[in-house]
Write a protein that holds these residues in place. Sequence first.
Motif, PDB file in Angstrom:
ATOM      1  N   SER A   1     -11.783   1.195  -9.311  1.00 52.16           N
ATOM      2  CA  SER A   1     -11.988  -0.174  -9.817  1.00 52.16           C
ATOM      3  C   SER A   1     -13.220  -0.822  -9.228  1.00 52.16           C
ATOM      4  O   SER A   1     -13.942  -1.553  -9.906  1.00 52.16           O
ATOM      5  N   GLU A   2     -13.508  -0.561  -7.946  1.00 50.94           N
ATOM      6  CA  GLU A   2     -14.562  -1.280  -7.244  1.00 50.94           C
ATOM      7  C   GLU A   2     -15.850  -0.485  -7.131  1.00 50.94           C
ATOM      8  O   GLU A   2     -16.930  -1.062  -7.065  1.00 50.94           O
TER       9      GLU A   2
ATOM     10  N   GLU B   1     -13.008  -0.009   6.092  1.00 49.21           N
ATOM     11  CA  GLU B   1     -13.588  -0.920   5.109  1.00 49.21           C
ATOM     12  C   GLU B   1     -12.994  -0.724   3.721  1.00 49.21           C
ATOM     13  O   GLU B   1     -12.923  -1.687   2.934  1.00 49.21           O
ATOM     14  N   LEU B   2     -12.592   0.521   3.386  1.00 48.49           N
ATOM     15  CA  LEU B   2     -12.073   0.775   2.038  1.00 48.49           C
ATOM     16  C   LEU B   2     -10.561   0.863   1.986  1.00 48.49           C
ATOM     17  O   LEU B   2      -9.995   0.954   0.895  1.00 48.49           O
ATOM     18  N   ARG B   3      -9.908   0.872   3.142  1.00 45.26           N
ATOM     19  CA  ARG B   3      -8.464   1.001   3.118  1.00 45.26           C
ATOM     20  C   ARG B   3      -7.851  -0.184   2.371  1.00 45.26           C
ATOM     21  O   ARG B   3      -8.146  -1.339   2.649  1.00 45.26           O
ATOM     22  N   GLY B   4      -7.009   0.162   1.375  1.00 42.40           N
ATOM     23  CA  GLY B   4      -6.357  -0.874   0.556  1.00 42.40           C
ATOM     24  C   GLY B   4      -7.161  -1.282  -0.664  1.00 42.40           C
ATOM     25  O   GLY B   4      -6.691  -2.096  -1.477  1.00 42.40           O
ATOM     26  N   ARG B   5      -8.369  -0.761  -0.828  1.00 42.59           N
ATOM     27  CA  ARG B   5      -9.219  -1.077  -1.972  1.00 42.59           C
ATOM     28  C   ARG B   5      -9.234   0.100  -2.939  1.00 42.59           C
ATOM     29  O   ARG B   5      -9.033   1.247  -2.548  1.00 42.59           O
ATOM     30  N   SER B   6      -9.499  -0.178  -4.213  1.00 41.83           N
ATOM     31  CA  SER B   6      -9.498   0.847  -5.242  1.00 41.83           C
ATOM     32  C   SER B   6     -10.884   1.443  -5.372  1.00 41.83           C
ATOM     33  O   SER B   6     -11.865   0.710  -5.572  1.00 41.83           O
TER      34      SER B   6
ATOM     35  N   MET C   1       0.846  -1.198   0.000  1.00 38.61           N
ATOM     36  CA  MET C   1       0.000   0.000   0.000  1.00 38.61           C
ATOM     37  C   MET C   1       0.879   1.245   0.000  1.00 38.61           C
ATOM     38  O   MET C   1       0.728   2.150   0.804  1.00 38.61           O
TER      39      MET C   1
ATOM     40  N   LYS D   1     -22.267   1.864  -0.557  1.00 37.42           N
ATOM     41  CA  LYS D   1     -22.335   0.540   0.086  1.00 37.42           C
ATOM     42  C   LYS D   1     -23.749  -0.009   0.063  1.00 37.42           C
ATOM     43  O   LYS D   1     -23.957  -1.220  -0.104  1.00 37.42           O
TER      44      LYS D   1
ATOM     45  N   ASN E   1      -5.252   2.654  -4.472  1.00 44.23           N
ATOM     46  CA  ASN E   1      -5.919   2.121  -3.288  1.00 44.23           C
ATOM     47  C   ASN E   1      -6.038   3.198  -2.211  1.00 44.23           C
ATOM     48  O   ASN E   1      -5.193   4.088  -2.083  1.00 44.23           O
TER      49      ASN E   1
ATOM     50  N   TYR F   1     -19.086   3.827   3.372  1.00 45.69           N
ATOM     51  CA  TYR F   1     -18.069   2.945   3.922  1.00 45.69           C
ATOM     52  C   TYR F   1     -17.235   3.709   4.936  1.00 45.69           C
ATOM     53  O   TYR F   1     -17.038   4.912   4.814  1.00 45.69           O
TER      54      TYR F   1
END
Length: 893
Positions: free
Chosen positions: A72-73, A64-69, A17, A108, A46, A60
Amino acid sequence: MPKEKKSNPASMFPDGMSGFKSIDRFTRTLLDGFDDAVCMLDEAGNVVFMNRAAEELFGYSEEELRGRSVFSELEVPAESTPLRWDRKPTTVAQERFFNTNETRFRRKDGTVFGARYRLTPLKEDGVRLNLLHLTCIGPCEKRDGVFDTESNLRAILDTISDGVIVINDVGIIQLLNPAAERLFGYKREELIGENVNRLMPSPYHEEHDGYLANYRKTGIKKIIGTGREVAGQRKDGSVFPMYLSIGELRQGNRRLFVGITHDLTRRKKNEEYLSILSGAVEQSPNAIMIADLEGRITFVNRAFCRLTGYSADEVIGLNPRLLQSGQTPQGVYRRLWETIRAGKEWQGEIQDRKKSGELYWALETITPIRDASGKVTRYLATQRDITEQKRAKEALQESEERFRQVAEMVGEWLWEQDPEGRYVYSSGSVYTILGLKPEEIIGKRYLDLLTPEDRQHWAETLPPTERVHEGFYRLINHYRHRDGHEVFTESTGAPIFDDEGQVVKWRGMDLDITARKRAEDTLRLRERAIEAASVGIVIADARQPHYPNIYVNPALSRITGYSREELLGRNLKILQGPETEEAAKETIRQALRQGTSCEVVLRNYRKNGTPFWNELLLSPVRDGQGVVTHYIGIQTDVTERRRAEEERHELEIAKHIQFSLLPKRPLRLPMAEIAGVCVPASHVGGDYFDYFHYDGNADIVVADVSGHSVGAALIMTEMRSTLKAETRRTPDNPAPQSAAEVLRALNHLLYEDLSAAELFITMFYLKYDLGERLLRYANAGHNRALLRRQRDWTVSELDAEGLILGVKRDVFFEEKSLILEAGDRLLLYTDGVIEAQNEQGEFFGISRLCNIFAADRSESPEATIRKLMSELRTFSGENEFADDITMVNLQVR
């Protein structure tokens, strides 16, 4: 409302990250205050951080979103291709940076919303990050707690009590909040765009730009990320202490620094006040103790330890009763506790016991200490050691009793007064001295018994009674006895003090010195008179050989030049010299042999050898048996008087000669009449006038020789002789034909004598042809003659150019002429006439002289002269003439 996030300023992110480890607390707090959604993305896109608005927008939490794009998501595909973070940016992807784009995201809960966003690349410690800023567009619901970003940030900054200042990397101010405006005294518009060093005093002002330049060059931080105390400078130039903490943030390629300032002025003053207060308590000469509400000691100062012998460690936590001696009644302690528990201050005398067992007396004050709400939290007790005062008081009581017993047995007037000077006690001797009984003066002020003159003197001389704290000794007071005669006393007194050092009474005595005072005053008056006498006074002892001097006054020292020490013990023969008259010395010897008085004038000599004439009056002093014991000599320096007498004699001779040269009577001719007067200001004057008739002409001269001395008279005599010689030449040597030639000849002949004598002469000379009635005149710097015409009674001035006699050898004198008519009058005068002054200092003046001369209707010149002199004397009043008065009047027939 979103759930509250836990503060984790040093949170760690998993590998992959971007390696970014934490967001400082200030930045997190600052971004959480934004209304717009803000996310921090790593290089892969991310989530690293989300503020509260982003959590609200996406539904969120950050965890919950840490490390997620996000793209993309959560992005809902539209016409444009979403950004892929796993490949090189395409043209579309590149547009996402620095440009404002629009897209749709899914929350969400599945709902979709439109958003306008912008990506800004950042760099933190070598790690690349991207700041995602989103603004909801379209059907976005406003949830509770979500506000406009700009207004929310402004509200946060406006409500922060500390000053917030944002600068760029070269020190230019970008932003500041109202607290910073108030702190530094500037308005926002005065500082935006200015260098922040404007807010710094020297040497910080000069060093700051260099520090920023060094940081940009080396990246080495000194105070960034920390806080410390520094000095700030307000708009008015005043410097103040403040606490400064500095944080750094980046916006794209921009580097910003956020400074938070806190004014330490009040804290510094409080610290100083507490330091002074602590020092005052520790250095207080009084014992100080603080106890809690249960009576346990919590603090004692050094004076307490010195007084009681206990150390602070020995008494902290104990009850003050360990000091009780058992000698103070329990009722005192009961009233003490009742008073302080009621929230009041208690003060009283108690007897305590030291650690050594020694008893001591203390004046104790106990005061409740209250907190800000007024609640009593502690008790403050102060003790002042009054052991010695108590012992002195007891001794005083004993001495007062003895004093009253002794007072009744002695003859002096013993008394006591209160601090205002009112009698509270008087011995019976006051009746002998003032004729008043003791009870008659009790309650009266001592000033009331004095004579009015003495009362006014002391009322003006002495300070107010409350300011007098020192005794007095042998003070002379002037009273009036009941029967009216004056009484003088010698008064001695001293103040009596209480334990606080305040005067409680005065005690003293008066001794009747009326008889002694009168004798001393008589002797003192005689002594002052002798000392102040302008004549020399000497007293010689006739019982010893050679009559040595036992007293000389200051005047004799001034006259003889010998000091008093040089004259005492010696005989006044030391004043005699080679030219002292033998007859005078024999007169003195005979008086001494016969014991009689004598008066003689003899030549004596001063210490420096200069002679003087001494008028000596010698008188014997006899004792009760008629034996001569002393001689008193009165000596007067009569040198000046003798010289004045000689000079006066000389002046009288010179005056007699001078007046013998002036015309004795008016000159009366068929065609004219002339009269004149000369009144010298002193014995010998410098004025001169003359008139004479020859060959059908009448000559008139008026002159003024400078000075009023014998020399001036002699010069005037010489001038007259020269003038007579010049105007009466022989047929072989004819006289000058014009007035100007006369002045020219006089100046030439008298120049040498005038220069040598440092004198000069002013002169007005005229020749009057009686047959032709032709007047010719010339002037040597003299006052202008006055001409009054008969036809119109007007007065005009006659003048001609010419220098005073005795200044230059060769001088040109102008001559003028005019025809006179019957009845015309001419007045010549010296400056003593117009310069005569009255008692107010006003001059007689030329105008007044002209007016009187014009109005004169006298039948003869002699009468005119008398009238003018009368006017002058009336004008001058009691004033003497300061200069010679000379006037000559010509009347044409």
